[in-house]
Scaffold this active site. Structure first.
Site, PDB file in Angstrom:
ATOM      1  N   HIS A  50       0.837  -1.196   0.000  1.00 29.60           N
ATOM      2  CA  HIS A  50       0.000   0.000   0.000  1.00 29.60           C
ATOM      3  C   HIS A  50       0.874   1.250   0.000  1.00 29.60           C
ATOM      4  CE1 HIS A  50       0.809  -0.895   4.296  1.00 29.60           C
ATOM      5  NE2 HIS A  50       0.887   0.421   4.410  1.00 29.60           N
ATOM      6  N   CYS A  94      -8.318  -9.063   5.816  1.00 28.77           N
ATOM      7  CA  CYS A  94      -8.274  -7.608   5.925  1.00 28.77           C
ATOM      8  C   CYS A  94      -9.686  -7.100   6.164  1.00 28.77           C
ATOM      9  CB  CYS A  94      -7.683  -6.981   4.657  1.00 28.77           C
ATOM     10  SG  CYS A  94      -7.418  -5.192   4.802  1.00 28.77           S
ATOM     11  N   TYR A 134      -3.652   3.498   1.864  1.00 30.28           N
ATOM     12  CA  TYR A 134      -4.641   3.015   0.894  1.00 30.28           C
ATOM     13  C   TYR A 134      -3.948   2.096  -0.099  1.00 30.28           C
ATOM     14  CZ  TYR A 134      -7.912   6.614   2.496  1.00 30.28           C
ATOM     15  OH  TYR A 134      -8.741   7.383   3.259  1.00 30.28           O
ATOM     16  N   THR A 135      -4.717   1.157  -0.635  1.00 32.56           N
ATOM     17  CA  THR A 135      -4.214   0.248  -1.668  1.00 32.56           C
ATOM     18  C   THR A 135      -4.922   0.554  -2.977  1.00 32.56           C
ATOM     19  OG1 THR A 135      -3.880  -1.507  -0.032  1.00 32.56           O
ATOM     20  CG2 THR A 135      -3.894  -2.157  -2.347  1.00 32.56           C
TER      21      THR A 135
END
Length: 278
Positions: free
Chosen positions: A80, A252, A97-98
């Site tokens: 990320h 996740c 954030y990814t």
């Protein structure tokens, strides 16, 4: 000249050529992806927002341009980056954030963002307009992946935790030499909360023997054939690959979900080496 023609021979030839071209293109792009990307792990760099697409009342897709049409972001699979913005009080805020894109997507990267009413970084994205710039630093993360390192992945995602799962699944399935199978359980509160549903369903349709997805909703609509409530131990047993040295389980989601999933996985028999939490 031959007096007969076999259409099936032409069809097979075209298919083989198409696969060959697709494979060659993938490796061409993959080779370019090994070149230096645009990210800097130590310093924030700014990227221009070129397209904002509202997906639902509180979810939007943000496309940011890279310096050139052939530039790559330089983000390893499953890692990320840190994004910096301003909250409602004008204070700096940084959050990981990814992207939903890969380094095979050249010239741009995309973020799918769910904007929460009280979220500090959510405020920044809610206020962003095309032409604005986002400060980004990376890559970051402990996850490392090599094609075919395991036979199968089980994935347990909740809410916005789908983004690293989607990135990893895409990288696996779009690599013509990676034969890893992917089994995803994705939990949300309502149907409207499901992020990237169209893209996930497309993966399931395109790769029916290698990618499966099981949706779970806490508040499902009247006609619903997926899971109901929270993800259970039984759901994991039914929809994820059984414990094996050639299997890895990724998870996740919100902290309570991660804690519950870890307990279920341990009970089922997945060792710590078989598990990874983003």
């Amino acid at each position: 000249m031959p007096t007969s023609f076999r259409p099936e021979l032409l069809t097979t030839t075209v298919a083989v050529v198409a696969v060959g071209v697709a494979t060659a293109y993938y490796f061409y792009v993959a080779k370019k992806s090994k070149s230096k990307g645009c990210l800097d792990p130590d310093n924030f760099k700014e990227f221009k927002l070129v397209k904002r697409t509202q997906v639902s009342h509180n979810v939007a897709k943000f496309r940011f341009s890279l310096p050139t049409p052939t530039s790559i972001l330089g983000l390893p699979i499953g890692q990320h980056m840190s994004c910096r913005g301003k909250d409602s009080q004008g204070e700096d805020v940084v959050k990981p954030y990814t992207p939903t894109t890969l380094d095979t997507d050249v010239g741009y990267f995309e973020l799918v963002i769910k904007m929460y009413p009280q979220g500090r970084m959510s405020h920044h994205f809610r206020e962003m307009r095309e032409g604005d710039y986002l400060a980004v630093k990376g890559p970051k993360g402990r996850f490392k992946y090599e094609p075919n390192e395991v036979e199968a992945f089980g994935m347990l995602a909740g809410g916005t935790g789908i983004t690293p799962m989607f990135q990893v699944a895409r990288a696996i399935l779009e690599n013509p030499v990676d034969r890893t199978n992917v089994h995803l359980i994705y939990a949300n509160v309502t149907y409207e909360d499901i992020l990237l549903k169209e893209e996930l369903d497309s993966l399931a349709t395109t790769f029916p023997t290698r990618f499966s997805i099981y949706y779970v909703l806490n508040q499902p609509p009247e006609e619903w054939d997926g899971g109901v409530g929270f993800v259970t131990e039984e759901m994991i047993r039914l929809h994820c690959p059984a414990p094996s040295p050639n299997v890895r389980i990724l998870r996740c989601g919100p902290p309570p979900m991660n804690k519950a999933m870890a307990a279920y996985l341990n009970t089922i028999g997945y060792t710590s080496q078989m598990q990874f939490q983003f």
